[in-house]
Design a protein around this motif. Structure first.
Motif, PDB file in Angstrom:
ATOM      1  N   ALA A 242       0.844  -1.192   0.000  1.00  0.00           N
ATOM      2  CA  ALA A 242       0.000   0.000   0.000  1.00  0.00           C
ATOM      3  C   ALA A 242       0.877   1.238   0.000  1.00  0.00           C
ATOM      4  O   ALA A 242       2.037   1.189   0.428  1.00  0.00           O
ATOM      5  CB  ALA A 242      -0.914   0.002   1.209  1.00  0.00           C
TER       6      ALA A 242
ATOM      7  N   GLU B 214       0.338   5.788   0.290  1.00  0.00           N
ATOM      8  CA  GLU B 214      -0.524   6.964   0.360  1.00  0.00           C
ATOM      9  C   GLU B 214      -0.119   7.923  -0.745  1.00  0.00           C
ATOM     10  O   GLU B 214       1.070   8.210  -0.930  1.00  0.00           O
ATOM     11  CB  GLU B 214      -0.407   7.653   1.720  1.00  0.00           C
ATOM     12  CG  GLU B 214      -1.085   6.892   2.815  1.00  0.00           C
ATOM     13  CD  GLU B 214      -1.072   7.636   4.155  1.00  0.00           C
ATOM     14  OE1 GLU B 214      -0.811   8.856   4.185  1.00  0.00           O
ATOM     15  OE2 GLU B 214      -1.326   6.963   5.162  1.00  0.00           O
TER      16      GLU B 214
ATOM     17  N   LEU C 287      -8.476   8.988   2.285  1.00  0.00           N
ATOM     18  CA  LEU C 287      -8.124   9.183   3.683  1.00  0.00           C
ATOM     19  C   LEU C 287      -8.618  10.546   4.167  1.00  0.00           C
ATOM     20  O   LEU C 287      -8.929  10.720   5.334  1.00  0.00           O
ATOM     21  CB  LEU C 287      -6.618   9.051   3.882  1.00  0.00           C
ATOM     22  CG  LEU C 287      -6.039   7.688   3.492  1.00  0.00           C
ATOM     23  CD1 LEU C 287      -4.529   7.687   3.647  1.00  0.00           C
ATOM     24  CD2 LEU C 287      -6.668   6.576   4.319  1.00  0.00           C
TER      25      LEU C 287
ATOM     26  N   THR D 290      -5.977  13.067   0.072  1.00  0.00           N
ATOM     27  CA  THR D 290      -5.068  11.925   0.204  1.00  0.00           C
ATOM     28  C   THR D 290      -5.823  10.619  -0.059  1.00  0.00           C
ATOM     29  O   THR D 290      -6.917  10.419   0.459  1.00  0.00           O
ATOM     30  CB  THR D 290      -4.438  11.870   1.609  1.00  0.00           C
ATOM     31  OG1 THR D 290      -3.947  13.163   1.953  1.00  0.00           O
ATOM     32  CG2 THR D 290      -3.312  10.861   1.665  1.00  0.00           C
ATOM     33  N   THR D 291      -5.202   9.749  -0.835  1.00  0.00           N
ATOM     34  CA  THR D 291      -5.790   8.456  -1.180  1.00  0.00           C
ATOM     35  C   THR D 291      -4.831   7.341  -0.810  1.00  0.00           C
ATOM     36  O   THR D 291      -3.631   7.433  -1.078  1.00  0.00           O
ATOM     37  CB  THR D 291      -6.090   8.391  -2.698  1.00  0.00           C
ATOM     38  OG1 THR D 291      -6.974   9.468  -3.037  1.00  0.00           O
ATOM     39  CG2 THR D 291      -6.703   7.066  -3.096  1.00  0.00           C
ATOM     40  N   ASN D 292      -5.356   6.290  -0.208  1.00  0.00           N
ATOM     41  CA  ASN D 292      -4.572   5.091   0.073  1.00  0.00           C
ATOM     42  C   ASN D 292      -4.811   4.106  -1.072  1.00  0.00           C
ATOM     43  O   ASN D 292      -5.951   3.815  -1.428  1.00  0.00           O
ATOM     44  CB  ASN D 292      -4.997   4.456   1.402  1.00  0.00           C
ATOM     45  CG  ASN D 292      -4.040   3.368   1.808  1.00  0.00           C
ATOM     46  OD1 ASN D 292      -2.842   3.576   1.894  1.00  0.00           O
ATOM     47  ND2 ASN D 292      -4.573   2.182   2.066  1.00  0.00           N
TER      48      ASN D 292
ATOM     49  N   GLU E  25      -4.033   0.330  -2.185  1.00  0.00           N
ATOM     50  CA  GLU E  25      -3.602  -0.996  -1.754  1.00  0.00           C
ATOM     51  C   GLU E  25      -3.648  -1.940  -2.957  1.00  0.00           C
ATOM     52  O   GLU E  25      -4.574  -1.871  -3.760  1.00  0.00           O
ATOM     53  CB  GLU E  25      -4.535  -1.557  -0.690  1.00  0.00           C
ATOM     54  CG  GLU E  25      -4.548  -0.789   0.598  1.00  0.00           C
ATOM     55  CD  GLU E  25      -5.559  -1.386   1.554  1.00  0.00           C
ATOM     56  OE1 GLU E  25      -5.179  -2.298   2.308  1.00  0.00           O
ATOM     57  OE2 GLU E  25      -6.718  -0.931   1.510  1.00  0.00           O
TER      58      GLU E  25
ATOM     59  N   LYS F 198       2.619   6.677  -7.733  1.00  0.00           N
ATOM     60  CA  LYS F 198       2.452   7.749  -6.745  1.00  0.00           C
ATOM     61  C   LYS F 198       3.092   9.030  -7.264  1.00  0.00           C
ATOM     62  O   LYS F 198       2.462  10.100  -7.252  1.00  0.00           O
ATOM     63  CB  LYS F 198       3.082   7.342  -5.412  1.00  0.00           C
ATOM     64  CG  LYS F 198       3.129   8.475  -4.371  1.00  0.00           C
ATOM     65  CD  LYS F 198       3.923   8.035  -3.144  1.00  0.00           C
ATOM     66  CE  LYS F 198       4.239   9.186  -2.216  1.00  0.00           C
ATOM     67  NZ  LYS F 198       3.113   9.763  -1.537  1.00  0.00           N
TER      68      LYS F 198
END
Length: 146
Positions: A6, A8, A96, A100-102, A104, A140
């Motif tokens: 994962a 962020e 999040l 912000t995005t997590n 996975e 990312k």
């Protein structure tokens, strides 16, 4: 063999999903990516099949992707077939906060039928994990620039 991870991403859930779902962006974060060609179905829809071509050294590596689940912006799953191995990919995206995005992921190799890759998977499993983690970091960086 299964591995997951994962990261962020400092970007909205909607933006991350839009960047992830556009096949034109694959070249931005997947090393060796050449092109993706739709074989059947509708681009991005469950059941669609595409041919994905990567340059691997001096040779082309050809995969067939079948989308098995597409509930973006929250999740995406696909099955990949290569002449020597098969794997599945599951991706989940969670906001999040509003910036912000997590992200996975889980990859599972379900078939490896060529002796050398099978030995490498047993002796050096990081050879399969490290490229996935590198592509995740590169995604990312790409997403945060856009």
């Amino acid at each position: 063999m299964k591995h997951n991870g994962a990261i962020e991403i400092n970007q909205t859930l909607e933006k991350v999903a839009a960047l992830f779902s556009d096949p034109r962006n694959l070249k931005e974060y997947q090393d060796g990516f050449v092109k993706k060609e739709l074989i059947s179905g509708e681009q991005g829809k469950v059941g669609s099949v595409s041919k994905m071509i990567y340059k691997h050294g001096k040779q082309d590596m050809i995969l067939t992707e079948t989308i098995t689940k597409n509930e973006l912006p929250h999740s995406f799953e696909a099955y990949y077939r290569h002449k020597h191995m098969d794997n599945t990919m599951k991706c989940n995206f969670t906001a999040l906060d509003d910036k912000t995005t997590n992200y996975e992921f889980e990859y599972e190799y379900t078939r490896i039928d060529w002796i050398m890759p099978r030995l490498m998977a047993i002796l050096f499993p990081s050879m399969y994990r490290k490229p996935a983690e590198k592509w995740l970091r590169q995604f990312k960086d790409f997403a945060e620039r856009n």
